[in-house]
Design an enzyme around this catalytic site. Structure first.
Site, PDB file in Angstrom:
ATOM      1  N   SER A  34      -5.942  -6.289  -2.021  1.00 51.41           N
ATOM      2  CA  SER A  34      -5.319  -5.023  -2.060  1.00 51.41           C
ATOM      3  C   SER A  34      -4.051  -4.834  -1.112  1.00 51.41           C
ATOM      4  O   SER A  34      -3.614  -6.030  -0.721  1.00 51.41           O
ATOM      5  CB  SER A  34      -6.294  -3.927  -1.256  1.00 51.41           C
ATOM      6  OG  SER A  34      -6.077  -4.207   0.189  1.00 51.41           O
ATOM      7  N   LYS A  35      -3.320  -4.061  -1.265  1.00 52.67           N
ATOM      8  CA  LYS A  35      -1.933  -3.809  -0.734  1.00 52.67           C
ATOM      9  C   LYS A  35      -2.089  -4.364   0.873  1.00 52.67           C
ATOM     10  O   LYS A  35      -1.226  -4.987   1.290  1.00 52.67           O
ATOM     11  CB  LYS A  35      -1.174  -2.646  -0.765  1.00 52.67           C
ATOM     12  CG  LYS A  35      -0.190  -2.376  -1.602  1.00 52.67           C
ATOM     13  CD  LYS A  35       0.503  -1.385  -1.364  1.00 52.67           C
ATOM     14  CE  LYS A  35       0.564  -0.254  -2.341  1.00 52.67           C
ATOM     15  NZ  LYS A  35       1.193   0.953  -1.950  1.00 52.67           N
ATOM     16  N   ARG A  36      -3.268  -3.928   1.519  1.00 55.96           N
ATOM     17  CA  ARG A  36      -3.225  -4.325   2.990  1.00 55.96           C
ATOM     18  C   ARG A  36      -3.374  -5.733   3.022  1.00 55.96           C
ATOM     19  O   ARG A  36      -3.346  -6.148   4.252  1.00 55.96           O
ATOM     20  CB  ARG A  36      -4.471  -3.451   3.319  1.00 55.96           C
ATOM     21  CG  ARG A  36      -4.235  -2.268   3.882  1.00 55.96           C
ATOM     22  CD  ARG A  36      -5.397  -1.364   4.184  1.00 55.96           C
ATOM     23  NE  ARG A  36      -5.876  -0.806   3.178  1.00 55.96           N
ATOM     24  CZ  ARG A  36      -7.222  -1.019   2.788  1.00 55.96           C
ATOM     25  NH1 ARG A  36      -7.862  -1.815   3.182  1.00 55.96           N
ATOM     26  NH2 ARG A  36      -7.520  -0.167   1.418  1.00 55.96           N
TER      27      ARG A  36
END
Ligand code: GLU
Length: 488
Positions: free
Chosen positions: A254-256
């Site tokens: 994910s972006k994280r």
């Protein structure tokens, strides 16, 4: 047989069909890249289609951003926005008439109906199914006398549920029963088509031969197959990409998880060559141990049947390593252009020839182009002695101050004996060898100390080369300065 294959290969048309909803994630770039590789290796066409039919999720500037990212990677499209092509327009929002025509075809053949329900009514159907422990299906609630379809009403597909077996180039032979085929919305109440409908119409209209996309669509595939039949269009070849997993744990990236936007990677000194090599390696290999591929090799060697089914792990350190490998492979002229904006400020007044000399020296050590200042600034400016670097150095932290002084003094003396016009790598190497003998020190200790005393940098090219590039006067002056600082 061969000519049959060649004729078929000529007509490969692939597409990347992003929704302009913001950030272009690595998974999206990989889909684009694989579709592009397939088109390029077969002299086919690669099409960019912007799927902007979900007005609520659209992010302004996103389509332009996607185009910029592709262009930064050298993933060029043959047809798409700002490029004329036989099958345009390539923005779905400009194709509404086309969807309406195909929708009418379904209405006429009795395969689509106006959905008369409010969202509350649909919710009640859902609740009822849940209460009876049944799977909710729209097709169990087809209205007996659907109203005439008009603006503001959703249009639904009237499915013909059946079992399907199909082949996916990556996932293999798949099959499902009729229970997963349902009446999906074709045109929403706002007049825009759904992805489910629009992509099928467009892939058919645009003569797409291969649909390469993420796993999120695979559960809808049986309904899509049903829709191909109702529309009487040929199915394309399907290839479903494996997930990209975060570096740790088994979850989806994910972006994280630190995967950045492509343009940020470029700004951070990653090369397009390394980025596409790395992204292609997320789920694909050529069956050998080879890891570093040029763009041309990727085009020549890529094949969908070597894309793995299981998730591929995103490993930022591997990307960094690959970037270093690709920087090494760049011709010096090319590298010179790429680093134009990465020189330290102190290099501003240096001649092009001097910069070129330093660049060729540090090329092999650059992991990213942004490493250039830290690797080169001491060639252009006087570094300040920084004793913590001695303490942080495994080889040097145990040295007594007097030992360091003796070694540097000995080094200074021997360097002064080298004639000015002979202060070159091989002569310096010989001098360093004799210095090792006379001081009885280990190379790791002696050389690290000399290196630090002239550069005060965390890393540098091979010592003789570094010293030669600095020049005799500078080397001696810097050793003096370090000796002075050491005795304070
Ligand atoms: N617009 C879809 C998305 O961005 C494209 C899926 C496809 O490639 O068909 O996820």
């Amino acid at each position: 047989m061969l000519s049959g294959i060649l004729i078929y290969m000529k007509h490969i048309r692939t597409r990347f069909a992003p929704s302009p909803t913001g950030f272009l994630h690595v998974g999206g770039v990989r889909t684009a890249l694989f579709a592009w590789l397939l088109a390029r290796q077969s002299n086919g066409q690669f099409i960019l289609r912007i799927e902007d039919t979900d007005k609520a999720r659209e992010v302004e500037g996103s389509a332009a951003h996607i185009i910029k990212c592709l262009s930064a990677l050298g993933v060029d499209y043959d047809e798409g926005p700002n490029k004329t092509g036989e099958y345009g327009p390539y923005l779905q929002s400009e194709r509404l008439e086309i969807y309406r025509t195909w929708a009418q075809k379904l209405i006429d053949s009795g395969r689509a109906y106006a959905d008369p329900y409010t969202s509350e009514q649909l919710q009640a159907f859902r609740d009822e199914a849940r209460a009876n422990k049944r799977a909710f299906l729209y097709r169990n609630h087809r209205p007996e006398n659907p109203p005439t379809w008009e603006a503001g009403m959703p249009l639904r597909f009237k499915s013909d549920p059946k079992a399907y077996a199909w082949h996916d180039e990556v996932m293999g032979d798949l099959s499902t029963g009729p229970e997963v085929v349902d009446d999906i919305i074709l045109i929403k109440s706002d007049g825009y088509p759904t992805y489910n409908f629009a992509h099928i119409v467009d892939d058919a209209e645009m003569q797409i031969t291969h649909v390469i996309r993420g796993q999120e669509f695979i559960s809808s595939q049986p309904t899509y197959l049903n829709l191909y039949e109702a529309l009487e269009v040929e199915r394309p070849i399907f290839a479903t990409m494996p997930h990209i997993l975060a570096e740790t744990g088994g979850k989806k990236l994910s972006k994280r998880d630190g995967a950045k936007d492509i343009l940020d990677y470029i700004a951070d000194g990653y090369t397009p060559e390394a980025l596409i090599n790395f992204i292609a390696s997320l789920g694909w290999n050529d069956g050998t141990e080879q890891e570093v591929f040029t763009r041309e090799e990727l085009v020549a060697k890529f094949s969908l049947d070597r894309v793995q089914r299981s998730g591929a792990r995103f490993d930022a350190r591997r990307l960094l390593w690959m970037n270093g490998q690709h920087i090494r492979m760049l011709p010096l002229d090319e590298l010179e252009q790429r680093v134009e904006n990465f020189w330290p400020a102190s290099a501003q007044d240096a001649s092009e020839a001097r910069k070129r000399q330093i660049l060729s020296l540090v090329q092999d050590r650059l992991k990213t182009l942004t490493d250039l200042p830290i690797l080169s600034s001491y060639f252009f400016e006087e570094p300040d002695p920084n004793w913590t670097m001695l303490q942080d150095n495994k080889q040097l932290k145990k040295l007594e101050q007097s030992e360091s002084q003796q070694m540097l003094t000995a080094a200074r003396e021997t360097f002064t004996t080298i004639p000015d016009d002979n202060f070159q790598s091989d002569t310096i190497q010989n001098t360093l060898n004799s210095l090792l003998e006379s001081t009885g020190q280990k190379p790791a200790v002696l050389f690290s100390l000399i290196r630090l005393s002239v550069s005060w940098a965390p890393f540098s090219p091979a010592l003789p080369d570094t010293l030669a590039a600095l020049g005799k006067d500078t080397v001696i002056a810097r050793i003096d300065r370090s000796l002075g600082a050491l005795s304070e």
